[in-house]
Design an enzyme around this catalytic site. Structure first.
Site, mmCIF file in Angstrom:
data_model
loop_
_atom_site.group_PDB
_atom_site.id
_atom_site.type_symbol
_atom_site.label_atom_id
_atom_site.label_comp_id
_atom_site.label_asym_id
_atom_site.label_seq_id
_atom_site.Cartn_x
_atom_site.Cartn_y
_atom_site.Cartn_z
ATOM 1 N N HIS A 113 9.895 -2.101 4.030
ATOM 2 C CA HIS A 113 8.894 -2.496 5.022
ATOM 3 C C HIS A 113 9.627 -3.022 6.257
ATOM 4 C CE1 HIS A 113 4.876 -1.841 3.606
ATOM 5 N NE2 HIS A 113 5.187 -2.271 2.404
ATOM 6 N N ASP A 135 3.783 -4.807 5.700
ATOM 7 C CA ASP A 135 3.437 -5.717 4.604
ATOM 8 C C ASP A 135 2.800 -6.990 5.150
ATOM 9 O OD1 ASP A 135 5.917 -6.243 5.819
ATOM 10 O OD2 ASP A 135 6.782 -7.149 4.038
ATOM 11 N N TYR A 161 1.223 11.674 18.286
ATOM 12 C CA TYR A 161 0.196 10.670 18.530
ATOM 13 C C TYR A 161 -0.114 10.569 20.023
ATOM 14 C CZ TYR A 161 1.039 8.844 13.775
ATOM 15 O OH TYR A 161 1.152 8.695 12.419
ATOM 16 N N GLU A 171 7.780 -15.836 8.447
ATOM 17 C CA GLU A 171 6.465 -15.908 7.806
ATOM 18 C C GLU A 171 5.594 -17.038 8.355
ATOM 19 O OE1 GLU A 171 7.455 -13.962 3.438
ATOM 20 O OE2 GLU A 171 7.764 -16.127 3.725
#
Length: 407
Positions: free
Chosen positions: A112, A117, A311, A388
């Protein structure tokens, strides 16, 4: 940094960041579970199961994809009203992780490395936070857990499977957050208009006539033709595209020959094209094969040109982007909102959603502690690491966006 938000002190956002901090153990646990078990592409059985478990027990209508490993949660508010869509992409990248984190990937060759995540974990906690505030919602929230963003057109597939039609009325507004290690932790950045580029990969195959390297006049060498094309294509950008229309054309791979004494019959160029307008994109996709064919002809060679669909440009709605800034300023505080001056030349399949619904993408900084953002390993690096402590800022921003739109 921005001035104080005009929504500062709005009671709708009171306590949201504290509530997101209270959910941090759940957010981190889900993030680390997914980080250790990354999955690529459209079929993500472990990830899908983890998301379903995280949503279990909430007052949501839950749908899973027919042909892909998507999850959609639908939260009906206490009163009727508009529909808001919040998105988190779920897939990983083909990289061997080298971060040394105690929760590093346990899957060889998969990581990841773009923070998906964290997107999933933030969106799942936002669903829990909003479910607890259902009585404050006049309308519906759609939680879009999307596989296959990394080149697999997952958003487009979810649109084809009806993600915009799962509520009782069409989706009115949409928001996606994307984490980045290149911004101070907890700082949200957004801009109106183009925020990410279109992307097309292409291959040019040049065919001549092989021969002995000691006698090039008896061959038709495709290598000089290929070399001429590399420089000429950069000239196309500067002479056919306005200087006010950012365009990037990179030839990233050149392949020809097998050994030093053979002139090959063929050579190949592989590259990528990035633009911030569909007009520039169309011009370049017409010019690349035209210029290469004429250079090849001058060298006695022929060419073929192959290009993927790619894209589109990711274009934020001006009003929604401005509102995201105001909402984030009120929820996170003015020092955690930093207007984004320039777009990024990376690409996103969130662009397909924004073609259908007024909405925005915003970036959430998560530079690791003690590291200057300029020195941090970037997204898509096998050494990238996200702080985090930024996650509650994403959780509360998702929730605040829904509460604001469904007031």
């Amino acid at each position: 940094m921005t001035n104080q938000s005009p929504l500062a002190g709005d009671p709708r956002f009171s306590g949201l960041l504290d509530a997101a901090h209270a959910l941090q153990p759940n957010t981190v646990a889900l993030r680390r579970q997914l980080h250790q078990h990354p999955e690529q592409g459209l079929a993500l059985p472990h990830t899908q199961a983890a998301v379903l478990a995280a949503l279990d027990g909430l007052d949501l209508r839950v749908h899973t994809g027919n042909e892909l490993g998507s999850v959609i949660g639908v939260l009906d508010g206490a009163r009727p009203g508009p529909t808001v869509l919040l998105r988190g992409d779920m897939d990983a990248l083909p990289l061997q992780e080298d971060t040394g984190l105690p929760f590093s990937s346990q899957v060889d060759g998969s990581m990841h490395a773009c923070g998906h995540d964290t997107h999933v974990a933030m969106l799942a906690s936002a669903a829990r936070l909003l479910a607890d505030r259902r009585d404050e919602l006049a309308g519906t929230v759609v939680f879009m857990f999307q596989p296959g963003e990394e080149g697999h057109y997952g958003a487009k597939f979810m649109l084809d499977e009806g993600v915009l039609d799962v509520a009782d009325r069409p989706v009115d507004r949409a928001l996606a957050l994307h984490i980045t290690s290149k911004e101070a932790s907890g700082v949200l950045r957004c801009r109106p208009g183009p925020i990410m580029a279109s992307a097309n990969s292409f291959t040019i195959r040049i065919t001549g006539k092989g021969g002995h390297a000691s006698n090039p006049s008896d061959a038709v060498d495709p290598v000089p033709a290929a070399a001429a094309m590399v420089g000429a294509l950069q000239t196309v950008v500067t002479r056919r595209i306005s200087v006010f229309e950012p365009t990037v054309l990179t030839i990233a791979r050149i392949t020809a020959g097998t050994t030093s004494n053979i002139i090959p019959e063929t050579a190949e160029l592989e590259g990528t094209l990035r633009t911030l307008s569909e007009a520039s994109r169309a011009t370049m996709l017409a010019e690349i094969p035209r210029v290469c064919a004429q250079i090849a002809a001058a060298h006695g060679c022929t060419t073929t040109f192959e290009v993927d669909a790619g894209y589109p440009v990711t274009i934020n709605d001006d009003e929604v982007a401005a509102r995201v800034h105001d909402i984030a300023g009120a929820t996170l505080g003015a020092r955690h909102v930093n207007p984004m001056t320039n777009p990024l030349m990376g690409a996103e399949d969130w662009s397909y959603v924004l073609q259908r619904v007024p909405g925005a993408m915003a970036f959430l900084g998560a530079c690791p502690p003690g590291v200057d953002p300029g020195d941090a390993a970037p997204n898509h690096s096998n050494r990238v690491h996200f702080d985090e402590s930024a996650l509650p800022h994403g959780v509360s921003t998702y929730a605040a966006f829904a509460l604001d739109m469904l007031r």
